[in-house]
Scaffold this active site. Sequence first.
Site, PDB file in Angstrom:
ATOM      1  N   ASN A  41      15.665  37.560 -33.413  1.00 20.91           N
ATOM      2  CA  ASN A  41      16.053  36.159 -33.217  1.00 20.91           C
ATOM      3  C   ASN A  41      15.265  35.593 -32.042  1.00 20.91           C
ATOM      4  O   ASN A  41      14.709  36.327 -31.216  1.00 20.91           O
ATOM      5  CB  ASN A  41      17.559  36.050 -32.977  1.00 20.91           C
ATOM      6  CG  ASN A  41      18.019  36.795 -31.739  1.00 20.91           C
ATOM      7  OD1 ASN A  41      17.812  38.009 -31.619  1.00 20.91           O
ATOM      8  ND2 ASN A  41      18.647  36.080 -30.818  1.00 20.91           N
ATOM      9  N   HIS A  42      15.206  34.263 -31.965  1.00 21.08           N
ATOM     10  CA  HIS A  42      14.284  33.627 -31.014  1.00 21.08           C
ATOM     11  C   HIS A  42      14.962  32.428 -30.361  1.00 21.08           C
ATOM     12  O   HIS A  42      15.223  31.426 -31.011  1.00 21.08           O
ATOM     13  CB  HIS A  42      13.034  33.170 -31.771  1.00 21.08           C
ATOM     14  CG  HIS A  42      11.862  32.837 -30.907  1.00 21.08           C
ATOM     15  ND1 HIS A  42      11.748  33.252 -29.595  1.00 21.08           N
ATOM     16  CD2 HIS A  42      10.737  32.116 -31.179  1.00 21.08           C
ATOM     17  CE1 HIS A  42      10.590  32.814 -29.105  1.00 21.08           C
ATOM     18  NE2 HIS A  42       9.967  32.120 -30.036  1.00 21.08           N
ATOM     19  N   ALA A  43      15.240  32.546 -29.042  1.00 18.97           N
ATOM     20  CA  ALA A  43      15.930  31.468 -28.331  1.00 18.97           C
ATOM     21  C   ALA A  43      15.173  30.957 -27.123  1.00 18.97           C
ATOM     22  O   ALA A  43      15.542  29.927 -26.569  1.00 18.97           O
ATOM     23  CB  ALA A  43      17.322  31.939 -27.891  1.00 18.97           C
ATOM     24  N   ASP A  51      11.578  35.506 -24.641  1.00 15.12           N
ATOM     25  CA  ASP A  51      11.804  36.535 -25.654  1.00 15.12           C
ATOM     26  C   ASP A  51      10.568  37.419 -25.794  1.00 15.12           C
ATOM     27  O   ASP A  51      10.666  38.632 -25.995  1.00 15.12           O
ATOM     28  CB  ASP A  51      12.111  35.899 -27.023  1.00 15.12           C
ATOM     29  CG  ASP A  51      13.446  35.187 -27.050  1.00 15.12           C
ATOM     30  OD1 ASP A  51      14.304  35.488 -26.201  1.00 15.12           O
ATOM     31  OD2 ASP A  51      13.621  34.312 -27.916  1.00 15.12           O
TER      32      ASP A  51
END
Length: 236
Positions: free
Chosen positions: A80-82, A86
């Site tokens: 996932n990418h926030a 990251d």
Amino acid sequence: MRRVFSVVYWAFIGLTCPVFFFGAVVVWLVTLPFDRRRVALHLYSSAWAVFYVHVNPLWRLRITGRERLPWHGPAVLVANHASLIDILVLFGLFRPYKWVSKQEIFKVPVIGWNMRLNDYVPLVRGSGASVRRMMEHCDRLLAAGSPVLIFPEGRRSADGSLQAFKDGAFDLAVRHHVPVYPIVVTGTGRALPKHGLVLREHVDVRVTVLPPLDPAAYGDVPSLRDATRQAVADHL
């Protein structure tokens, strides 16, 4: 004070990156005759990236499940990418994968040059031709025995919520008959928001590698995609 610290931190990165890049060029030249997959260069790049995490007193990084990731053989890693960071914390996995990253980063001096040296995979979002080139590049990497790491959401989440997953990573896994490793990143969205470069208060960043999913256990690409997203969502 956070603004002052942020300016100093980013300036430190800007000043030291050329020094690290010189080291990367040396590693590339020395290992080029016998390291076709550029494993040594990637591990050097991993140490380079993680150095900036560990010198930041506001960040604490913990990684669990790293031992699940293979040292040898192809695989598809999805995370996932926030947040922009990251990328820094996922280098802490210290496994010889290849990044799929947006084309703009490859144009950044020093950082982009190192990405090209590593044979990472550029992608122009919204371009069908670029997606095809990206998939062909990943096909070559997987065939050569290199894992690839992809953000299946396609872009950073604005509010930290998990977005829909795109098919590309899972199409690769199904066609090459390689496992998918779901990776969950938490805390980075609080450390550095999507818009802006001012670092926030002390945060714990965690990277968790979940058990792999075997494409043979799923009927098609959508089923594998949805199962992977559910595994990440459940952990979040």
